[in-house]
Enzyme design. Structure first.
Site, mmCIF file in Angstrom:
data_model
loop_
_atom_site.group_PDB
_atom_site.id
_atom_site.type_symbol
_atom_site.label_atom_id
_atom_site.label_comp_id
_atom_site.label_asym_id
_atom_site.label_seq_id
_atom_site.Cartn_x
_atom_site.Cartn_y
_atom_site.Cartn_z
ATOM 1 N N ARG A 42 -11.047 36.856 -51.736
ATOM 2 C CA ARG A 42 -10.545 37.587 -50.571
ATOM 3 C C ARG A 42 -10.381 36.653 -49.377
ATOM 4 N NH1 ARG A 42 -13.717 40.012 -47.002
ATOM 5 N NH2 ARG A 42 -15.384 40.430 -48.502
ATOM 6 N N TYR A 94 12.440 47.752 -37.987
ATOM 7 C CA TYR A 94 12.072 48.295 -39.290
ATOM 8 C C TYR A 94 11.211 49.535 -39.102
ATOM 9 C CZ TYR A 94 9.640 48.873 -43.698
ATOM 10 O OH TYR A 94 9.095 49.414 -44.831
ATOM 11 N N ASP A 165 9.812 39.072 -35.978
ATOM 12 C CA ASP A 165 10.083 39.393 -37.374
ATOM 13 C C ASP A 165 11.339 38.621 -37.777
ATOM 14 O OD1 ASP A 165 10.801 40.450 -39.828
ATOM 15 O OD2 ASP A 165 10.288 42.511 -39.288
ATOM 16 N N LYS A 190 11.108 40.372 -49.503
ATOM 17 C CA LYS A 190 12.560 40.291 -49.404
ATOM 18 C C LYS A 190 13.078 38.930 -49.892
ATOM 19 C CE LYS A 190 12.245 44.400 -47.494
ATOM 20 N NZ LYS A 190 10.803 44.612 -47.269
#
Length: 366
Positions: A42, A94, A165, A190
């Site tokens: 983690r 978004y 972004d 993406k």
């Protein structure tokens, strides 16, 4: 290293004694205690370390943090803010992240959504408690262009950070840190993944400062990290990113020009068109205009849906950035509160043969 070379070699850290050409996948969740070793998956993993080093290099940053999704990456920035902080964000952004701001942080953070193409409106939106300006350029789905340098300079004057972004542009076409941004965000689902089969997100920081340490703490303590397998496949996919992006952009400008003169099309949104209101700013801060375009057909939702239903090579699906062309009536995906025009179609232009795509669109629009 130049971008193409960095994409291929920057994410390859081989420690195996057999010296494989490609870094192996390390699936272990825990590691033997030794000086300066990794401890627990983690917190860190060799494949994630390689991916983060690669991403930092591509975006010209000091460090990177990989997440299990783009939303997890964006939300971690908001989580790192002090309660009561104010965010200025785009009116066109978004919808998943916008919804996260409005729902997950309701009563915790304040937010003002403005037209990021209007510097005066951004100035008016600042408050004494404004800590972050969130930029998305080109924006989703209207392909609005924000002047990163101008907004970053304004934010610095006001003592606020800037996060950008950069999912649509990718570091192939735009490096927000070069224009003053403090943090760059990506949905690596993406273009980084590029094949519609990996989910992930990433943040890259300009400096390893106190705020970045808070972001990294959210990453490790929150645990929304990508698996070693996902990190491995992202490093693999990024090797072809520069060449894929060139192909996406070459196709997109041809389709945008075709659509802009078609009698059945009302309006085309693509920053590569000289008629786009943000074209000059985009040309200054981007080296290419990307593979996403939107257009409005004449009529309403019914006419837009009819066009989509006729297509053969454009798949009616959410998401973007894969080698296959994807298309959707964006308002239908965003829900009842959307501000997106009902007749707007968003296209993720793929790498199929250009003539096939043009012929497909021509037939669907008649």
């Amino acid at each position: 290293m130049k971008l193409e070379t960095l994409a291929i070699h920057g994410g390859n850290i081989v420690t195996d004694s057999e010296k494989p050409v490609i870094q192996p996948i390390t699936l272990s969740t825990t590691f033997v205690h030794q000086p300066e070793s990794m401890i627990y998956a983690r917190a860190n993993n060799p494949n994630r370390h390689a991916l983060e080093r690669l991403l930092a290099g591509l975006e010209k940053g000091a460090d990177a943090a990989a997440f299990s999704s783009g939303n997890a990456a964006g939300v971690s920035v908001f989580q790192a803010l002090e309660p009561g902080s104010h965010i200025i964000a785009p009116d066109d952004m978004y919808h998943g992240l916008k919804n996260a701001i409005l729902s997950l942080f309701k009563g915790v953070l304040e937010a003002t959504f403005v037209d990021m193409t209007d510097l005066e409106k951004i100035k008016q939106a600042f408050k004494p408690n404004t800590k972050l300006v969130w930029i998305e350029t080109p924006s989703n789905p209207l392909l609005k262009i924000t002047d990163i340098a101008a907004v970053s300079n304004l934010a610095k004057e006001k003592g606020a950070m800037v996060a950008c972004d950069n999912t649509f542009a990718t570091p192939v076409f735009q490096n927000p840190i070069d224009f003053g941004a403090d943090i760059v965000m990506h949905s690596s689902t993406k273009y980084f993944g590029g094949h519609s089969d990996i989910m992930g997100g990433a943040l890259i920081t300009k400096e390893k400062d106190a705020f970045w340490e808070k972001v990294k703490n959210v990453q490790v303590s929150g645990g929304a990290v990508p698996s070693p397998m996902d990190c491995y496949y992202l490093c693999r996919s990024i090797k072809t990113l520069p060449y894929r992006m060139k192909g996406h952009a070459e196709h997109a400008i041809v389709l945008a020009n075709f659509l802009s003169t078609h009698e059945s099309v009302e309006k085309v949104y693509y920053p590569g068109l000289k008629t786009h209101p943000g074209h000059l700013i985009a040309a200054n801060q981007m080296t290419g205009f990307g593979g996403i375009l939107s257009f409005q057909v004449k009529g309403g939702a019914e006419e837009a849906d009819l066009v989509i239903s006729k297509l053969k090579y454009f798949t009616n699906a959410t998401s973007l950035g894969g080698v296959e062309s994807l298309i959707e009536r964006r308002a239908a995906s965003e829900g009842p509160d959307t501000l997106t025009p009902q007749n707007l179609i968003r296209v993720s232009v793929g790498l199929e043969h250009l003539y096939d795509l043009l012929e497909d669109l021509e037939e669907a629009l008649h």
